[in-house]
Design a protein around this motif. Structure first.
Motif, PDB file in Angstrom:
ATOM      1  N   VAL A  70      24.027 -17.473   4.700  1.00  0.00           N
ATOM      2  CA  VAL A  70      23.077 -17.763   3.490  1.00  0.00           C
ATOM      3  C   VAL A  70      23.229 -16.364   4.022  1.00  0.00           C
ATOM      4  CG1 VAL A  70      21.883 -18.221   1.869  1.00  0.00           C
ATOM      5  CG2 VAL A  70      23.696 -19.784   2.622  1.00  0.00           C
ATOM      6  N   ASN A  71      22.739 -15.291   3.462  1.00  0.00           N
ATOM      7  CA  ASN A  71      21.905 -14.206   3.879  1.00  0.00           C
ATOM      8  C   ASN A  71      20.697 -13.448   2.891  1.00  0.00           C
ATOM      9  OD1 ASN A  71      21.413 -11.844   5.447  1.00  0.00           O
ATOM     10  ND2 ASN A  71      23.286 -10.790   4.932  1.00  0.00           N
ATOM     11  N   LEU A  72      19.823 -13.645   3.335  1.00  0.00           N
ATOM     12  CA  LEU A  72      18.586 -13.570   2.258  1.00  0.00           C
ATOM     13  C   LEU A  72      17.144 -12.453   3.281  1.00  0.00           C
ATOM     14  CD1 LEU A  72      18.350 -16.958   1.530  1.00  0.00           C
ATOM     15  CD2 LEU A  72      19.145 -15.531  -0.274  1.00  0.00           C
ATOM     16  N   LEU A  73      18.065 -11.884   3.715  1.00  0.00           N
ATOM     17  CA  LEU A  73      17.264 -11.172   4.146  1.00  0.00           C
ATOM     18  C   LEU A  73      16.681  -9.262   2.953  1.00  0.00           C
ATOM     19  CD1 LEU A  73      19.703  -9.820   7.701  1.00  0.00           C
ATOM     20  CD2 LEU A  73      17.411 -10.840   7.503  1.00  0.00           C
ATOM     21  N   GLY A  74      15.864  -9.011   3.488  1.00  0.00           N
ATOM     22  CA  GLY A  74      15.157  -8.170   2.889  1.00  0.00           C
ATOM     23  C   GLY A  74      14.053  -7.797   2.725  1.00  0.00           C
ATOM     24  N   GLU A  75      13.536  -6.873   2.807  1.00  0.00           N
ATOM     25  CA  GLU A  75      11.968  -5.573   3.202  1.00  0.00           C
ATOM     26  C   GLU A  75      11.638  -6.201   1.553  1.00  0.00           C
ATOM     27  OE1 GLU A  75       8.125  -3.893   4.164  1.00  0.00           O
ATOM     28  OE2 GLU A  75       9.699  -5.285   5.061  1.00  0.00           O
ATOM     29  N   PRO A  76      10.368  -7.048   0.582  1.00  0.00           N
ATOM     30  CA  PRO A  76       9.655  -6.805  -0.016  1.00  0.00           C
ATOM     31  C   PRO A  76      10.179  -5.886  -0.974  1.00  0.00           C
ATOM     32  CG  PRO A  76       8.548  -8.294   1.322  1.00  0.00           C
ATOM     33  CD  PRO A  76       8.954  -7.475   1.670  1.00  0.00           C
ATOM     34  N   VAL A  77      11.061  -5.523  -2.236  1.00  0.00           N
ATOM     35  CA  VAL A  77      10.600  -4.945  -3.421  1.00  0.00           C
ATOM     36  C   VAL A  77       9.427  -3.789  -3.748  1.00  0.00           C
ATOM     37  CG1 VAL A  77      11.869  -3.828  -5.139  1.00  0.00           C
ATOM     38  CG2 VAL A  77      13.374  -4.912  -3.449  1.00  0.00           C
ATOM     39  N   ALA A  78       8.765  -5.459  -4.367  1.00  0.00           N
ATOM     40  CA  ALA A  78       7.403  -5.326  -5.175  1.00  0.00           C
ATOM     41  C   ALA A  78       6.341  -4.560  -4.373  1.00  0.00           C
ATOM     42  CB  ALA A  78       6.373  -6.055  -6.303  1.00  0.00           C
ATOM     43  N   GLN A  79       6.328  -3.538  -3.910  1.00  0.00           N
ATOM     44  CA  GLN A  79       5.335  -2.667  -3.256  1.00  0.00           C
ATOM     45  C   GLN A  79       5.654  -1.023  -3.237  1.00  0.00           C
ATOM     46  OE1 GLN A  79       5.817  -2.069   1.433  1.00  0.00           O
ATOM     47  NE2 GLN A  79       7.896  -3.383   0.105  1.00  0.00           N
ATOM     48  N   ARG A  80       4.319  -0.440  -3.662  1.00  0.00           N
ATOM     49  CA  ARG A  80       4.323   1.564  -4.120  1.00  0.00           C
ATOM     50  C   ARG A  80       5.665   1.784  -2.893  1.00  0.00           C
ATOM     51  NH1 ARG A  80       2.274   5.670  -6.120  1.00  0.00           N
ATOM     52  NH2 ARG A  80      -0.084   4.031  -7.138  1.00  0.00           N
ATOM     53  N   TRP A  81       6.680   2.364  -3.708  1.00  0.00           N
ATOM     54  CA  TRP A  81       7.728   2.865  -2.839  1.00  0.00           C
ATOM     55  C   TRP A  81       6.996   4.578  -1.683  1.00  0.00           C
ATOM     56  CZ3 TRP A  81      11.723   2.485  -7.085  1.00  0.00           C
ATOM     57  CH2 TRP A  81      12.066   0.963  -7.362  1.00  0.00           C
ATOM     58  N   SER A  82       6.527   4.577  -1.060  1.00  0.00           N
ATOM     59  CA  SER A  82       6.072   5.491  -0.210  1.00  0.00           C
ATOM     60  C   SER A  82       7.897   5.784   0.793  1.00  0.00           C
ATOM     61  CB  SER A  82       5.415   5.190   0.944  1.00  0.00           C
ATOM     62  OG  SER A  82       5.828   3.996   2.196  1.00  0.00           O
ATOM     63  N   GLU A  91      17.157  -0.503   4.922  1.00  0.00           N
ATOM     64  CA  GLU A  91      17.301  -0.602   5.598  1.00  0.00           C
ATOM     65  C   GLU A  91      17.471  -2.359   5.854  1.00  0.00           C
ATOM     66  OE1 GLU A  91      15.434   1.111   9.867  1.00  0.00           O
ATOM     67  OE2 GLU A  91      16.348   2.778   8.683  1.00  0.00           O
ATOM     68  N   SER A  92      16.565  -3.169   5.404  1.00  0.00           N
ATOM     69  CA  SER A  92      16.824  -4.525   6.133  1.00  0.00           C
ATOM     70  C   SER A  92      17.600  -4.623   5.449  1.00  0.00           C
ATOM     71  CB  SER A  92      15.250  -4.323   5.866  1.00  0.00           C
ATOM     72  OG  SER A  92      15.073  -4.587   4.054  1.00  0.00           O
ATOM     73  N   ARG A  93      18.336  -4.309   4.448  1.00  0.00           N
ATOM     74  CA  ARG A  93      19.083  -4.784   3.441  1.00  0.00           C
ATOM     75  C   ARG A  93      20.417  -4.203   3.966  1.00  0.00           C
ATOM     76  NH1 ARG A  93      14.738  -4.848   0.401  1.00  0.00           N
ATOM     77  NH2 ARG A  93      14.718  -6.687  -1.204  1.00  0.00           N
ATOM     78  N   VAL A  94      20.907  -2.723   4.251  1.00  0.00           N
ATOM     79  CA  VAL A  94      21.769  -1.937   4.485  1.00  0.00           C
ATOM     80  C   VAL A  94      22.263  -2.810   5.318  1.00  0.00           C
ATOM     81  CG1 VAL A  94      23.313  -0.217   4.260  1.00  0.00           C
ATOM     82  CG2 VAL A  94      21.874  -0.989   2.809  1.00  0.00           C
ATOM     83  N   ALA A  95      21.372  -2.223   6.869  1.00  0.00           N
ATOM     84  CA  ALA A  95      21.730  -2.279   7.976  1.00  0.00           C
ATOM     85  C   ALA A  95      21.777  -3.548   8.369  1.00  0.00           C
ATOM     86  CB  ALA A  95      20.709  -0.974   9.370  1.00  0.00           C
ATOM     87  N   GLY A  96      20.846  -4.664   7.793  1.00  0.00           N
ATOM     88  CA  GLY A  96      20.342  -5.994   8.384  1.00  0.00           C
ATOM     89  C   GLY A  96      22.357  -6.590   8.356  1.00  0.00           C
ATOM     90  N   THR A  97      22.895  -6.309   7.189  1.00  0.00           N
ATOM     91  CA  THR A  97      24.047  -6.926   6.410  1.00  0.00           C
ATOM     92  C   THR A  97      25.291  -6.262   7.487  1.00  0.00           C
ATOM     93  OG1 THR A  97      22.946  -7.584   4.382  1.00  0.00           O
ATOM     94  CG2 THR A  97      25.689  -7.297   4.661  1.00  0.00           C
ATOM     95  N   ARG A  98      24.374  -4.927   7.649  1.00  0.00           N
ATOM     96  CA  ARG A  98      25.971  -5.030   8.668  1.00  0.00           C
ATOM     97  C   ARG A  98      25.500  -4.947  10.085  1.00  0.00           C
ATOM     98  NH1 ARG A  98      24.047   0.736   9.227  1.00  0.00           N
ATOM     99  NH2 ARG A  98      24.814   0.794   7.071  1.00  0.00           N
ATOM    100  N   ALA A  99      24.830  -5.429  10.577  1.00  0.00           N
ATOM    101  CA  ALA A  99      24.555  -5.984  11.661  1.00  0.00           C
ATOM    102  C   ALA A  99      25.051  -7.057  11.523  1.00  0.00           C
ATOM    103  CB  ALA A  99      23.463  -6.322  12.222  1.00  0.00           C
ATOM    104  N   LEU A 100      24.691  -8.239  10.367  1.00  0.00           N
ATOM    105  CA  LEU A 100      25.409  -9.805  10.476  1.00  0.00           C
ATOM    106  C   LEU A 100      27.098  -9.389  10.405  1.00  0.00           C
ATOM    107  CD1 LEU A 100      24.745 -12.840  10.141  1.00  0.00           C
ATOM    108  CD2 LEU A 100      24.582 -12.104   7.730  1.00  0.00           C
ATOM    109  N   VAL A 101      26.936  -9.063   9.740  1.00  0.00           N
ATOM    110  CA  VAL A 101      28.540  -9.009   9.412  1.00  0.00           C
ATOM    111  C   VAL A 101      29.862  -8.395  10.935  1.00  0.00           C
ATOM    112  CG1 VAL A 101      30.987  -7.925   7.905  1.00  0.00           C
ATOM    113  CG2 VAL A 101      28.581  -8.669   7.381  1.00  0.00           C
ATOM    114  N   ARG A 102      29.423  -7.769  11.231  1.00  0.00           N
ATOM    115  CA  ARG A 102      29.274  -6.786  12.831  1.00  0.00           C
ATOM    116  C   ARG A 102      29.785  -8.687  13.297  1.00  0.00           C
ATOM    117  NH1 ARG A 102      27.261  -0.740  13.143  1.00  0.00           N
ATOM    118  NH2 ARG A 102      28.760  -0.361  11.842  1.00  0.00           N
ATOM    119  N   ALA A 103      28.289  -8.819  13.698  1.00  0.00           N
ATOM    120  CA  ALA A 103      27.979 -10.256  14.380  1.00  0.00           C
ATOM    121  C   ALA A 103      29.591 -11.558  14.563  1.00  0.00           C
ATOM    122  CB  ALA A 103      27.157 -10.264  14.310  1.00  0.00           C
TER     123      ALA A 103
END
Length: 306
Positions: A70-82, A91-103
């Motif tokens: 169960v993959n629940l990774l992700g930086e909080p979205v509720a913050q000012r979007w600098s 990156e926390s979602r896209v690159a993190g999930t890519r690394a998990l799937v490759r592993a």
């Protein structure tokens, strides 16, 4: 069964780990800080460190032999979007999930999990009007929708080795915090009310129902692909405000103009000034039952436990 949970110390992850423990599953948690993970999750949970999910693979020994992830990774979205926040959110979602799937793909075939439940979000649909949105509805074209589309594509790369479910989760109501915690202070003071006119739909869901939906997706081999995880009775922001006012016994008529939110939160304000009327069509077709299909009982339960 042996279940690996990434993001296990977050709001959803902690509740899911508790539910898995209660039903007797063997749990492996991946956490940026293993010591913090052990302290929060307690005994009986095997915790491994994955300090930089966006920049390196998880430890293979944590994944080997698991029946499900169960993959629940992700930086909080509720913050000012600098610019930096947007990069971390993506990156926390896209690159993190890519690394998990490759592993997972690198594991010997006999050690690979049969199921991957990968967290997604109702933000997939972008700002929409009152049209009901099932899992066949097209993606939006704003920043958050773009992130979710790319996030889901990384999860779908695992479809050659596992059954993949992408849980498009709505606005979670939880006694542990989340969106409701940010709404409560003005309502308790009697100055809460509808946001930006209040006509936008809120795809709300009780935390218990998020956990229940994930467990259903883990156990039911007939479910795959996109799954909306939101209550079957979505409401407008105005209806949410009125229900919260009734539960708190406070007035809920003070309007919050969209301009004020844009000044406070910048581009991020789009997630509260717009909405989606999401419906959990796949879960309902599967016969899944929600503990809290209606908003007011859900709010009463959350506030009682908070």
């Amino acid at each position: 069964m042996r279940v690996v949970v990434t993001g296990a110390t977050g709001m959803i992850g902690s509740a899911l780990v508790l539910a898995l423990r209660e039903r007797g599953d063997e749990i492996v948690a991946l956490s940026r800080d293993a010591a913090r993970g052990r302290a929060k999750l307690g005994e009986g949970v095997e915790v491994h460190a994955w300090p930089e999910p966006a920049h390196g693979p998880p430890p293979a020994e944590a994944l080997a032999g698991a029946a499900a992830i169960v993959n629940l990774l992700g930086e909080p979205v509720a913050q000012r979007w600098s610019d930096g926040a947007k990069r971390r959110i993506r990156e926390s979602r896209v690159a993190g999930t890519r690394a998990l799937v490759r592993a997972l793909s690198a594991l010997p075939e006999g050690d690979r999990p049969r199921t991957l439940v990968s967290q997604s979000a109702s933000g997939y649909y972008g700002p929409r009007d009152a049209q009901p949105l099932d899992e066949e509805a097209p993606a939006g074209d704003d920043f958050l929708a773009g992130v979710v589309v790319a996030w889901e594509e990384e999860a779908r790369a695992a479809e050659t080795i596992a059954r993949v479910v992408r849980t498009r989760t709505g606005v979670v109501l939880s006694p542990a915090g989340g969106a409701l915690a940010k709404m409560l202070p003005p309502f308790k003071l009697g100055v809460g009310g509808p946001v930006a006119g209040g006509r936008q739909y809120v795809p709300w869901v009780h935390l218990d129902d998020v956990v229940g939906a994930i467990l259903r997706c883990l156990d039911d081999d007939s479910i795959d692909g996109a799954v909306n995880v939101s209550a079957p009775n979505p409401v407008t922001n105005k209806e949410l405000s009125r229900a919260l006012g009734r539960v708190l016994r406070r007035p809920a008529v003070a309007p919050v103009p969209a301009l004020a939110l844009r000044v406070l939160y910048g581009e991020m304000s789009i997630i509260v000034t717009t909405g989606q009327r999401v419906v959990p069509a796949r879960l309902e077709r599967a016969g899944h039952r929600f503990r809290f299909p209606d908003l007011e009982p859900a709010l009463r339960d959350v506030l009682r436990r908070g």
